[in-house]
Design a protein around this motif. Sequence first.
Motif, mmCIF file in Angstrom:
data_model
loop_
_atom_site.group_PDB
_atom_site.id
_atom_site.type_symbol
_atom_site.label_atom_id
_atom_site.label_comp_id
_atom_site.label_asym_id
_atom_site.label_seq_id
_atom_site.Cartn_x
_atom_site.Cartn_y
_atom_site.Cartn_z
ATOM 1 N N PRO A 136 4.504 6.069 -12.425
ATOM 2 C CA PRO A 136 3.175 5.893 -13.038
ATOM 3 C C PRO A 136 2.150 7.358 -11.918
ATOM 4 O O PRO A 136 2.382 6.894 -10.844
ATOM 5 N N GLN A 137 1.366 7.944 -12.862
ATOM 6 C CA GLN A 137 0.847 8.997 -12.007
ATOM 7 C C GLN A 137 -0.683 8.370 -12.439
ATOM 8 O O GLN A 137 -1.169 8.023 -13.164
ATOM 9 N N ARG A 138 -1.475 8.685 -11.001
ATOM 10 C CA ARG A 138 -3.159 8.411 -11.074
ATOM 11 C C ARG A 138 -3.465 9.870 -10.862
ATOM 12 O O ARG A 138 -3.147 10.883 -9.994
ATOM 13 N N ALA A 139 -4.612 10.086 -11.557
ATOM 14 C CA ALA A 139 -5.218 11.450 -11.634
ATOM 15 C C ALA A 139 -5.914 11.399 -10.143
ATOM 16 O O ALA A 139 -6.585 10.599 -9.470
ATOM 17 N N PRO A 140 -5.726 12.808 -9.298
ATOM 18 C CA PRO A 140 -6.208 12.889 -8.368
ATOM 19 C C PRO A 140 -7.814 12.880 -8.276
ATOM 20 O O PRO A 140 -8.582 13.318 -9.106
ATOM 21 N N LEU A 141 -8.343 12.125 -6.999
ATOM 22 C CA LEU A 141 -9.735 11.847 -7.195
ATOM 23 C C LEU A 141 -10.426 13.093 -6.783
ATOM 24 O O LEU A 141 -9.833 13.803 -5.743
ATOM 25 N N THR A 142 -11.572 13.492 -6.982
ATOM 26 C CA THR A 142 -12.456 14.555 -6.358
ATOM 27 C C THR A 142 -13.668 13.875 -5.728
ATOM 28 O O THR A 142 -14.519 13.194 -6.594
ATOM 29 N N LEU A 143 -13.715 13.761 -4.510
ATOM 30 C CA LEU A 143 -14.856 13.077 -3.980
ATOM 31 C C LEU A 143 -16.285 13.975 -3.931
ATOM 32 O O LEU A 143 -16.038 15.180 -3.812
ATOM 33 N N PRO A 144 -17.245 13.458 -3.772
ATOM 34 C CA PRO A 144 -18.514 14.184 -3.786
ATOM 35 C C PRO A 144 -18.430 14.921 -2.347
ATOM 36 O O PRO A 144 -17.833 14.518 -1.494
ATOM 37 N N GLY A 145 -19.165 15.996 -2.211
ATOM 38 C CA GLY A 145 -18.909 16.901 -1.215
ATOM 39 C C GLY A 145 -19.323 16.347 0.204
ATOM 40 O O GLY A 145 -19.045 16.663 1.325
ATOM 41 N N GLU A 146 -20.248 15.359 0.075
ATOM 42 C CA GLU A 146 -20.813 14.865 1.345
ATOM 43 C C GLU A 146 -21.535 13.556 0.943
ATOM 44 O O GLU A 146 -21.625 13.315 -0.426
ATOM 45 N N GLY A 147 -21.883 12.775 1.872
ATOM 46 C CA GLY A 147 -22.579 11.335 1.663
ATOM 47 C C GLY A 147 -21.496 10.210 1.619
ATOM 48 O O GLY A 147 -20.422 10.131 1.572
ATOM 49 N N ASP A 148 -22.138 9.192 1.625
ATOM 50 C CA ASP A 148 -21.561 7.883 1.501
ATOM 51 C C ASP A 148 -20.710 7.521 0.465
ATOM 52 O O ASP A 148 -21.104 8.274 -0.873
ATOM 53 N N LEU A 149 -19.820 6.752 0.132
ATOM 54 C CA LEU A 149 -19.247 6.703 -1.120
ATOM 55 C C LEU A 149 -19.266 4.928 -1.509
ATOM 56 O O LEU A 149 -19.531 4.108 -0.807
ATOM 57 N N ARG A 150 -19.387 4.714 -3.028
ATOM 58 C CA ARG A 150 -19.562 3.640 -3.328
ATOM 59 C C ARG A 150 -18.067 3.143 -4.190
ATOM 60 O O ARG A 150 -17.864 3.976 -5.205
ATOM 61 N N LEU A 151 -17.524 1.939 -3.606
ATOM 62 C CA LEU A 151 -16.256 1.827 -4.421
ATOM 63 C C LEU A 151 -16.350 0.735 -5.336
ATOM 64 O O LEU A 151 -16.809 -0.318 -4.798
ATOM 65 N N ARG A 152 -15.716 0.585 -6.529
ATOM 66 C CA ARG A 152 -15.551 -0.286 -7.390
ATOM 67 C C ARG A 152 -14.163 -0.575 -7.599
ATOM 68 O O ARG A 152 -13.372 0.260 -8.320
ATOM 69 N N VAL A 153 -13.843 -1.926 -7.218
ATOM 70 C CA VAL A 153 -12.452 -2.157 -6.975
ATOM 71 C C VAL A 153 -12.056 -3.149 -7.856
ATOM 72 O O VAL A 153 -12.941 -4.356 -7.918
ATOM 73 N N THR A 154 -11.091 -3.114 -8.726
ATOM 74 C CA THR A 154 -10.636 -4.179 -9.833
ATOM 75 C C THR A 154 -9.197 -4.577 -9.484
ATOM 76 O O THR A 154 -8.314 -3.816 -9.402
ATOM 77 N N LEU A 155 -9.100 -5.890 -9.298
ATOM 78 C CA LEU A 155 -7.562 -6.473 -8.989
ATOM 79 C C LEU A 155 -6.860 -6.312 -10.175
ATOM 80 O O LEU A 155 -7.138 -7.001 -11.345
ATOM 81 N N ARG A 156 -5.646 -5.488 -10.164
ATOM 82 C CA ARG A 156 -4.494 -5.521 -11.195
ATOM 83 C C ARG A 156 -3.599 -6.686 -10.801
ATOM 84 O O ARG A 156 -2.744 -6.954 -11.975
ATOM 85 N N SER A 157 -3.692 -7.335 -9.730
ATOM 86 C CA SER A 157 -2.808 -8.360 -9.687
ATOM 87 C C SER A 157 -3.393 -9.503 -8.488
ATOM 88 O O SER A 157 -4.415 -9.212 -8.006
ATOM 89 N N THR A 158 -2.944 -10.689 -8.620
ATOM 90 C CA THR A 158 -3.430 -11.439 -7.630
ATOM 91 C C THR A 158 -3.444 -11.262 -6.335
ATOM 92 O O THR A 158 -2.533 -10.181 -5.781
ATOM 93 N N ALA A 159 -4.480 -11.768 -5.456
ATOM 94 C CA ALA A 159 -4.400 -11.344 -4.120
ATOM 95 C C ALA A 159 -4.713 -12.299 -3.120
ATOM 96 O O ALA A 159 -5.456 -13.453 -3.509
ATOM 97 N N SER A 160 -4.247 -12.125 -1.865
ATOM 98 C CA SER A 160 -4.580 -13.086 -0.769
ATOM 99 C C SER A 160 -5.004 -12.485 0.335
ATOM 100 O O SER A 160 -4.615 -11.560 1.000
ATOM 101 N N ILE A 161 -6.460 -12.769 0.513
ATOM 102 C CA ILE A 161 -7.106 -12.095 1.738
ATOM 103 C C ILE A 161 -7.439 -13.197 2.891
ATOM 104 O O ILE A 161 -8.098 -14.432 2.527
ATOM 105 N N GLY A 162 -6.622 -13.153 4.155
ATOM 106 C CA GLY A 162 -6.502 -14.012 5.069
ATOM 107 C C GLY A 162 -7.875 -14.519 5.585
ATOM 108 O O GLY A 162 -8.769 -13.729 5.865
#
Length: 598
Positions: free
Chosen positions: A215-241
């Motif tokens: 499985p390949q993911r397309a390489p990300l291109t980040l904006p040249g400067e500034g902060d980033l906003r991440l939108r994360v979607t769970l593909r499997s169950t998760a346990s956060i301690g």
Amino acid sequence: MSAFELLLRFPTGSVMIGGASEVHEGLHGAHAEDREGRPFIPATALRGALRETLEALLRGANLPACVSGTGVDPDGAEANQIQPRPCTLEDGARCKACRLFGTQRAALDRDERAFSGLILGDARAHAGADTWTLLPGVSIDRHARTAANQRFYLRRVPAPSRERAFLARGRLIFPELKQLFQSAVNGTTHIGAGRSRGLARVEMELRWLELEEEPQRAPLTLPGEGDLRLRVTLRSTASIGVPIASDDIRDTRREIPGAALRGAVGFALAENLPDPNDAAFQALVAAEHGAHFGYLYPVDDDAPGPSAPLPITAVACKHERHDHGVVDTLLDRIAVALAETAKQASDVDRTRLARCSCGAPLRGLDGMRRRRSPVPTRAVTRVSMDRARSSARDEQLFSQILLDTGTVFEGTIRNIPPETRERLALALSMPLSLGRGRSSGWGQVDVDVRAVPPLPAIETRATSFDEALRRRLKEVNLPGDRVGRLVPLTLLAPLLVHGDDDGRATILRALEASACLLTARRFNREGGWDQQKGRMEPALAVTAGGVFVVDLGPGRSWRDVLPLLTRIEQQGLGERRHQGFGHVLCFDPFLCTRTFPR
């Protein structure tokens, strides 16, 4: 690193692995099913069956193999006194089973990049294995040689068929363990419960993927400067301690701390970079001048506002907590703090926000700004197995609460050093796993990276707050001499405090002020397991959503401290800001919300 597919077929029956999902009414047992109602085989069960086989093979070849990663030799004098500890059975090093599946350890060795050599996900229904059947049974009274009274039971299992199969995907981090893993797969013949009743007989087929098949993911291109906003979607169950854990119920956080995000990025780069001491990588995750990995909070919309908990001052309808809207009471609290006479206090009480537009009383509201429904979770009941005896260990039954698949979180990565953006883009393009159970496929996520939507300028927000405060004070004939010198700060993430500091001292130092007019805050224990140091890092924290109103004093206004406010928003407050702590918003627009939507 080698990717593979593991195909499971059940030639003579079905499979029964309980505890991973709820049992429906009218049934007495049920195989694991996912959110869409399809059967699956948990990765923990797969790893357990494979490990049991490998340990048996190693012992049959007179090679050392501890009991289920406990570090205890089953043939030694202490076999009946199992005390988990790091495995050292192979000439002071881990046995082969522990290298492949992991062991009891507090931290990685200096030359290691992963706790377990195998990352294996759940086996999902494949080739028509998504149908169910009911297996009836009855307990027998052996003395009377008849069915026991009221002992008829029904179990729900996948419909048996040789053509139906389950498919699991995974990765082998250490290529030198390929033959060991292949031997474990070839030797595994049963998985799950009901072996004496015709269930659990399995045939496994391992297929190594070629590079172009992985499985390949397309390489990300980040904006040249500034902060980033991440939108994360769970593909499997998760346990956060959680900071405080129970022995029998292991809960999960409903948000993802910045430390978990930072750890996932660090593990991904450490496993894939030729040199884990790469300068740009180390600069990215450095504690002093590295990037600030923010908290990820659950959302159910794509609005531009911050994804953070509601301020503690927020209230909502007692009966319709979300449907009637949410308003804020900070302006009322400021008016109460400024009232000097009984009449002024009475006027404030008479005009305060006390009832919803429907007439119901208002109550405090805990929740997220951009998620109205509870975060979906899944309860899993598990038991620790003694693989040497193929039985459950005494007093080792426990439950885990997991974040369910499909849950969406949003957060930011701020203050990214320019020379590290390429490494960050590489990490976010790789398979990331957040939280615990990474080797069992937990916490796998899809990541969408965007630029952070700009908030209104601090000057604009401050002007709006001053106008709203002036109107509120005018309603109750209170003087407006403090308008312009009051600065509200809202915590978008927990703020770490120490000793006698309740958060006020840290904020007053940052603003070079001497007094807080009022505070609305709660406290909690924060911190988790530090894998580099091999110990817990507990700390007292002011919880996210806390609100502090600083009085700059006579003759000063927020315009005089505008550079300080800008720095506070960008850099945060307190300690461990690289882990997302201390993220602050000045003049939060939500604090002026006093009208229910129509």
